[in-house]
Design an enzyme around this catalytic site. Sequence first.
Site, PDB file in Angstrom:
ATOM      1  N   GLY A 224      -4.576  -2.806  -7.682  1.00 23.05           N
ATOM      2  CA  GLY A 224      -3.545  -2.335  -8.609  1.00 23.05           C
ATOM      3  C   GLY A 224      -2.606  -3.434  -9.068  1.00 23.05           C
ATOM      4  O   GLY A 224      -2.386  -3.620 -10.272  1.00 23.05           O
TER       5      GLY A 224
ATOM      6  N   GLY B 122      -8.239   0.890  -4.218  1.00 26.25           N
ATOM      7  CA  GLY B 122      -8.885   1.083  -2.919  1.00 26.25           C
ATOM      8  C   GLY B 122     -10.404   1.055  -3.014  1.00 26.25           C
ATOM      9  O   GLY B 122     -11.084   0.479  -2.151  1.00 26.25           O
TER      10      GLY B 122
ATOM     11  N   ARG C  52      -6.604   4.826 -17.761  1.00 27.17           N
ATOM     12  CA  ARG C  52      -7.640   5.592 -17.065  1.00 27.17           C
ATOM     13  C   ARG C  52      -8.261   6.664 -17.950  1.00 27.17           C
ATOM     14  O   ARG C  52      -9.433   6.969 -17.818  1.00 27.17           O
ATOM     15  CB  ARG C  52      -7.059   6.222 -15.800  1.00 27.17           C
ATOM     16  CG  ARG C  52      -6.855   5.185 -14.723  1.00 27.17           C
ATOM     17  CD  ARG C  52      -6.211   5.782 -13.507  1.00 27.17           C
ATOM     18  NE  ARG C  52      -6.234   4.827 -12.406  1.00 27.17           N
ATOM     19  CZ  ARG C  52      -5.496   4.950 -11.315  1.00 27.17           C
ATOM     20  NH1 ARG C  52      -4.685   5.977 -11.178  1.00 27.17           N
ATOM     21  NH2 ARG C  52      -5.577   4.049 -10.363  1.00 27.17           N
TER      22      ARG C  52
ATOM     23  N   LYS D 297      -0.500  -8.238   2.455  1.00 26.00           N
ATOM     24  CA  LYS D 297      -0.841  -8.211   3.876  1.00 26.00           C
ATOM     25  C   LYS D 297      -2.294  -8.551   4.166  1.00 26.00           C
ATOM     26  O   LYS D 297      -3.187  -8.160   3.425  1.00 26.00           O
ATOM     27  CB  LYS D 297      -0.594  -6.798   4.415  1.00 26.00           C
ATOM     28  CG  LYS D 297       0.839  -6.345   4.331  1.00 26.00           C
ATOM     29  CD  LYS D 297       0.985  -5.154   5.234  1.00 26.00           C
ATOM     30  CE  LYS D 297       1.981  -4.148   4.721  1.00 26.00           C
ATOM     31  NZ  LYS D 297       1.659  -2.818   5.249  1.00 26.00           N
TER      32      LYS D 297
HETATM   33  P1  ADP Z   1      -3.365  -5.424  -4.895  1.00 29.82           P
HETATM   34  O1  ADP Z   1      -2.585  -4.203  -5.303  1.00 29.82           O
HETATM   35  O2  ADP Z   1      -3.828  -6.220  -6.070  1.00 29.82           O
HETATM   36  O3  ADP Z   1      -4.459  -5.119  -3.917  1.00 29.82           O
HETATM   37  P2  ADP Z   1      -1.438  -6.060  -2.852  1.00 29.82           P
HETATM   38  O4  ADP Z   1      -0.882  -4.683  -2.975  1.00 29.82           O
HETATM   39  O5  ADP Z   1      -2.170  -6.407  -1.621  1.00 29.82           O
HETATM   40  O6  ADP Z   1      -2.358  -6.404  -4.133  1.00 29.82           O
HETATM   41  O7  ADP Z   1      -0.275  -7.128  -2.969  1.00 29.82           O
HETATM   42  C1  ADP Z   1       0.607  -7.189  -4.060  1.00 29.82           C
HETATM   43  C2  ADP Z   1       1.993  -7.468  -3.602  1.00 29.82           C
HETATM   44  O8  ADP Z   1       2.058  -8.630  -2.799  1.00 29.82           O
HETATM   45  C3  ADP Z   1       2.931  -7.695  -4.758  1.00 29.82           C
HETATM   46  O9  ADP Z   1       3.893  -6.665  -4.776  1.00 29.82           O
HETATM   47  C4  ADP Z   1       3.567  -9.049  -4.466  1.00 29.82           C
HETATM   48  O10 ADP Z   1       4.947  -9.099  -4.738  1.00 29.82           O
HETATM   49  C5  ADP Z   1       3.322  -9.201  -2.980  1.00 29.82           C
HETATM   50  N1  ADP Z   1       3.370 -10.602  -2.562  1.00 29.82           N
HETATM   51  C6  ADP Z   1       2.627 -11.628  -3.001  1.00 29.82           C
HETATM   52  N2  ADP Z   1       2.991 -12.776  -2.428  1.00 29.82           N
HETATM   53  C7  ADP Z   1       4.016 -12.483  -1.592  1.00 29.82           C
HETATM   54  C8  ADP Z   1       4.842 -13.249  -0.703  1.00 29.82           C
HETATM   55  N3  ADP Z   1       4.674 -14.555  -0.562  1.00 29.82           N
HETATM   56  N4  ADP Z   1       5.794 -12.588  -0.014  1.00 29.82           N
HETATM   57  C9  ADP Z   1       5.966 -11.262  -0.156  1.00 29.82           C
HETATM   58  N5  ADP Z   1       5.229 -10.484  -0.953  1.00 29.82           N
HETATM   59  C10 ADP Z   1       4.253 -11.090  -1.671  1.00 29.82           C
HETATM   60 MG    MG Z   2      -1.074  -3.085  -4.288  1.00 30.67          MG
END
Ligand code: ADP
Ligand code: MG
Length: 391
Positions: free
Chosen positions: A348, A371, A37, A198
């Site tokens: 992230g 975000g 960053r 989620k």
């Molecule tokens: P980002 O930070 O890129 O927006 P998220 O925070 O929404 O992504 O999701 C990332 C997390 O989702 C990771 O920690 C990963 O381990 C988890 N994840 C991915 N697939 C699964 C799964 N099938 N079951 C549980 N957790 C999962």
């Molecule tokens: Mg995340």
Amino acid sequence: MFNKKTIEDIDVQGKKVLVRVDFNVPIKDGKVGDDTRIRAALPTIQYLLDHGAAVILASHLGRPKNGPEAKFSLRPVAEYLGTLIKAPVKFAEDTIGSSAVQAAATLKPGEVLVLENTRFYPGEEKNNEELARAMASLADLYVNDAFGTAHRAHASTEGVARFLPGVAGFLMEKEIRYLGQAVASPEKPFVAILGGAKISDKIGVIRNLLAKADTILIGGGMANTFFKAQGHEMGDSLVEDTALDTAKELLEQGGKKLMLPVDMVIADKIEEGAQVKTVPVGPVPAGWKVVDIGPESRAAFAKVIADAKTVVWNGPMGVFEVPPFDEGTYALARAVADSGATSIVGGGDSVAAIQKSGLADKITHISTGGGASLEMLEGLELPGVAALQDK
Ligand code: ADP
Ligand code: MG
């Protein structure tokens, strides 16, 4: 498309310029960890110095709850910045108090002053007008280059622009151009890859992209909730029971645009050395959980990606932190890298996964904002951008 003034549209010679940067970096034992960053803000800082400005930098760091706290001080960041640029870098022990006022008043063109953590003031997150006014009084001009916090209307990201002429820095401009363009006028076929933990975090993104994308590929934990909505028992998998109705609605609304995995990797625990099986989509036995998309899904998704001209990706396809459950995510990273499409990765964990894959240099744009990038994909205008002057 991007209709805000940038630092190239204004005269900064001899001016004091307050720049909101995103220096929210990890600090360990008083030292800067990942400096991505800080480096991302250098083009703007260097441009301002080269054009005769005195540069005052403001940022938050972490989540201090009760005023000043040494572990959230920006002092180590100021010291580190001094090793990256040739200009003298000074540090003020507060953000708007007498030491900041004095240091800002005596700052000369070609010099940099880092103010202490804006979140040492509770007014920062409340967008307090007094605080915004006091920050504005330190400078002649305001630049927002903190894309990562532009989705928050805080005193240093939004309020201050009411009291000073505000323009965008280079990082802000680049982020908004790539993410804004991808959503507003993508070259087609436009494919979105959505995964992660989620659905509930990303309902707005799915809805907006359903209207814009040609295909949405769904993986990660969020796919489980769709499967359960289709009537499959998901064993011990991560499922959001409160989002089942939303998932049903999105499935109906999405029709063929929404592509779900056809097979999945299941494991008895999320650890190296777990028992692992690949199974077609269907009921998952008790004691087992879905941890990645399966090989047939990877191939099917890769085929769609190969034809894409624009790819937007948020959310890993599996629990990529624990090998071998990173294989689905890497297979898609490879497909995106090989596609030749304009590719944008935000989030992230998604960015961390791409960096781990070693394919980051094959991605057109890797967003520095989690975000904020999601809100862009939702089609929202960010308050920190809205507050800047129009071209
Ligand atoms: P980002 O930070 O890129 O927006 P998220 O925070 O929404 O992504 O999701 C990332 C997390 O989702 C990771 O920690 C990963 O381990 C988890 N994840 C991915 N697939 C699964 C799964 N099938 N079951 C549980 N957790 C999962
Ligand atoms: Mg995340």
